[in-house]
Write a protein that holds these residues in place. Structure first.
Motif, PDB file in Angstrom:
ATOM      1  N   ALA A  21       0.836  -1.206   0.000  1.00 51.89           N
ATOM      2  CA  ALA A  21       0.000   0.000   0.000  1.00 51.89           C
ATOM      3  C   ALA A  21       0.872   1.259   0.000  1.00 51.89           C
ATOM      4  O   ALA A  21       0.579   2.237  -0.700  1.00 51.89           O
ATOM      5  N   THR A  22       1.962   1.237   0.765  1.00 53.05           N
ATOM      6  CA  THR A  22       2.882   2.375   0.789  1.00 53.05           C
ATOM      7  C   THR A  22       3.533   2.561  -0.572  1.00 53.05           C
ATOM      8  O   THR A  22       3.691   3.690  -1.052  1.00 53.05           O
ATOM      9  N   SER A  23       3.877   1.445  -1.196  1.00 50.52           N
ATOM     10  CA  SER A  23       4.516   1.510  -2.498  1.00 50.52           C
ATOM     11  C   SER A  23       3.565   2.120  -3.537  1.00 50.52           C
ATOM     12  O   SER A  23       3.986   2.892  -4.405  1.00 50.52           O
ATOM     13  N   CYS A  24       2.292   1.808  -3.424  1.00 55.73           N
ATOM     14  CA  CYS A  24       1.283   2.447  -4.285  1.00 55.73           C
ATOM     15  C   CYS A  24       1.307   3.949  -4.075  1.00 55.73           C
ATOM     16  O   CYS A  24       1.381   4.739  -5.010  1.00 55.73           O
ATOM     17  N   GLU A  25       1.244   4.328  -2.810  1.00 61.24           N
ATOM     18  CA  GLU A  25       1.205   5.739  -2.424  1.00 61.24           C
ATOM     19  C   GLU A  25       2.419   6.492  -2.972  1.00 61.24           C
ATOM     20  O   GLU A  25       2.307   7.618  -3.453  1.00 61.24           O
ATOM     21  N   ASN A  26       3.586   5.856  -2.909  1.00 56.30           N
ATOM     22  CA  ASN A  26       4.828   6.492  -3.360  1.00 56.30           C
ATOM     23  C   ASN A  26       4.888   6.664  -4.865  1.00 56.30           C
ATOM     24  O   ASN A  26       5.723   7.420  -5.365  1.00 56.30           O
ATOM     25  N   SER A  27       4.021   5.988  -5.610  1.00 55.92           N
ATOM     26  CA  SER A  27       4.098   6.090  -7.060  1.00 55.92           C
ATOM     27  C   SER A  27       3.444   7.379  -7.579  1.00 55.92           C
ATOM     28  O   SER A  27       3.599   7.724  -8.743  1.00 55.92           O
ATOM     29  N   ASP A  31      -6.993   4.593   1.396  1.00 53.96           N
ATOM     30  CA  ASP A  31      -6.813   3.150   1.251  1.00 53.96           C
ATOM     31  C   ASP A  31      -5.486   2.712   1.868  1.00 53.96           C
ATOM     32  O   ASP A  31      -5.407   1.678   2.521  1.00 53.96           O
ATOM     33  N   ASN A  32      -4.454   3.539   1.629  1.00 53.31           N
ATOM     34  CA  ASN A  32      -3.152   3.243   2.228  1.00 53.31           C
ATOM     35  C   ASN A  32      -3.263   3.221   3.753  1.00 53.31           C
ATOM     36  O   ASN A  32      -2.838   2.273   4.396  1.00 53.31           O
ATOM     37  N   ASN A  33      -3.852   4.258   4.301  1.00 52.24           N
ATOM     38  CA  ASN A  33      -3.957   4.332   5.761  1.00 52.24           C
ATOM     39  C   ASN A  33      -4.761   3.179   6.333  1.00 52.24           C
ATOM     40  O   ASN A  33      -4.379   2.578   7.332  1.00 52.24           O
ATOM     41  N   SER A  34      -5.882   2.862   5.688  1.00 48.05           N
ATOM     42  CA  SER A  34      -6.700   1.812   6.286  1.00 48.05           C
ATOM     43  C   SER A  34      -6.071   0.440   6.076  1.00 48.05           C
ATOM     44  O   SER A  34      -6.237  -0.455   6.905  1.00 48.05           O
ATOM     45  N   MET A  35      -5.318   0.281   4.988  1.00 41.96           N
ATOM     46  CA  MET A  35      -4.576  -0.983   4.817  1.00 41.96           C
ATOM     47  C   MET A  35      -3.509  -1.111   5.904  1.00 41.96           C
ATOM     48  O   MET A  35      -3.320  -2.182   6.494  1.00 41.96           O
ATOM     49  N   HIS A  36      -2.817   0.008   6.182  1.00 41.09           N
ATOM     50  CA  HIS A  36      -1.811  -0.006   7.247  1.00 41.09           C
ATOM     51  C   HIS A  36      -2.434  -0.404   8.591  1.00 41.09           C
ATOM     52  O   HIS A  36      -1.874  -1.226   9.316  1.00 41.09           O
ATOM     53  N   ASP A  37      -3.570   0.180   8.916  1.00 41.91           N
ATOM     54  CA  ASP A  37      -4.218  -0.113  10.196  1.00 41.91           C
ATOM     55  C   ASP A  37      -4.641  -1.583  10.279  1.00 41.91           C
ATOM     56  O   ASP A  37      -4.401  -2.252  11.281  1.00 41.91           O
TER      57      ASP A  37
HETATM   58  C1  LIG Z   1       0.747   5.133   4.210  1.00 45.73           C
HETATM   59  O1  LIG Z   1       0.075   5.062   5.447  1.00 45.73           O
HETATM   60  C2  LIG Z   1       0.923   4.958   6.576  1.00 45.73           C
HETATM   61  C3  LIG Z   1       0.039   4.760   7.796  1.00 45.73           C
HETATM   62  O2  LIG Z   1      -0.919   5.744   7.912  1.00 45.73           O
HETATM   63  C4  LIG Z   1       1.791   6.182   6.683  1.00 45.73           C
HETATM   64  O3  LIG Z   1       2.645   6.081   7.806  1.00 45.73           O
HETATM   65  C5  LIG Z   1       2.626   6.281   5.427  1.00 45.73           C
HETATM   66  O4  LIG Z   1       3.381   7.454   5.457  1.00 45.73           O
HETATM   67  C6  LIG Z   1       1.714   6.290   4.207  1.00 45.73           C
HETATM   68  N1  LIG Z   1       2.538   6.224   3.052  1.00 45.73           N
HETATM   69  C7  LIG Z   1       2.647   7.228   2.230  1.00 45.73           C
HETATM   70  C8  LIG Z   1       3.670   7.095   1.159  1.00 45.73           C
HETATM   71  O5  LIG Z   1       1.942   8.212   2.313  1.00 45.73           O
END
Ligand SMILES: *[C@@H]1O[C@H](CO)[C@@H](O)[C@H](O)[C@H]1NC(C)=O
Length: 177
Positions: free
Chosen positions: A142-148, A158-164
């Protein structure tokens, strides 16, 4: 004689009807306790309770069963993200946005096709370490998606809730180690 029979009969009916009721109560108390004890050991108690109680199977699950329920939460979150990615791609996004969405599609697909099956198989085989890896990897995807995305991402929630969900899952799995 008739009176005696009536009394015996009444006692018998009373006994039969009390046993399942008390049994039931103990059973539900235990399952609520297990969910509470389990969620206390995760980084997000309230979210853990909310996810587990939403699944009716949690009422007769052991800790492995609760971990499996959380793996299913990860799976359904990844599937929702995939639906969202698909919808965003249909709106003719800018080329770099389109590329990032494509990457995200691959990342969330990897969660559904690799991390989730790995975690389920590991839990079913009694090999929780691999299940923990699967959960942690879902958060990394999920983080890798976010970084793209170079700028603002439409998939931050989605990233945050996947992390949780992944953090709760990994913590439940660690109880089994
Ligand atoms: C994705 O979510 C996590 C948890 O909320 C956060 O710590 C992280 O920085 C997020 N990743 C990005 C690239 O935003």
């Amino acid at each position: 004689m008739k009176l005696l029979a009536l009394i015996l009969c009444t006692v018998a009916i009373a006994t039969i009807s009390i046993i399942p009721v008390s049994h039931c109560r103990i059973f539900h108390l235990n399952s609520a306790n297990l969910i509470e004890e389990t969620c206390k050991q995760t980084p997000n108690h309230d979210l853990c309770i909310q996810y587990l109680q939403a699944d009716p199977h949690s009422s007769d699950a052991d800790v492995t069963g609760l971990a499996l329920i959380m793996v299913n939460v990860i799976k359904s979150k990844a599937n929702s993200a995939l639906i969202k990615i698909h919808q965003l791609l249909q709106r003719n996004p800018e080329p770099d946005q389109k590329e990032a969405l494509g990457t995200c599609g691959d990342r969330y697909k990897a969660i559904v096709e690799a991390d989730v099956p790995q975690a389920i198989a590991a839990l079913q085989k009694g090999d929780p370490k691999f299940a923990e890896d699967g959960a942690n990897d879902a958060a990394i995807e999920a983080t890798s998606c976010e970084n793209s995305f170079s700028g603002k991402s439409p998939l931050t929630d989605d990233n945050n809730s996947m992390h949780d969900a992944a953090a709760v899952t990994a913590a439940i799995v660690r109880i089994l180690l």
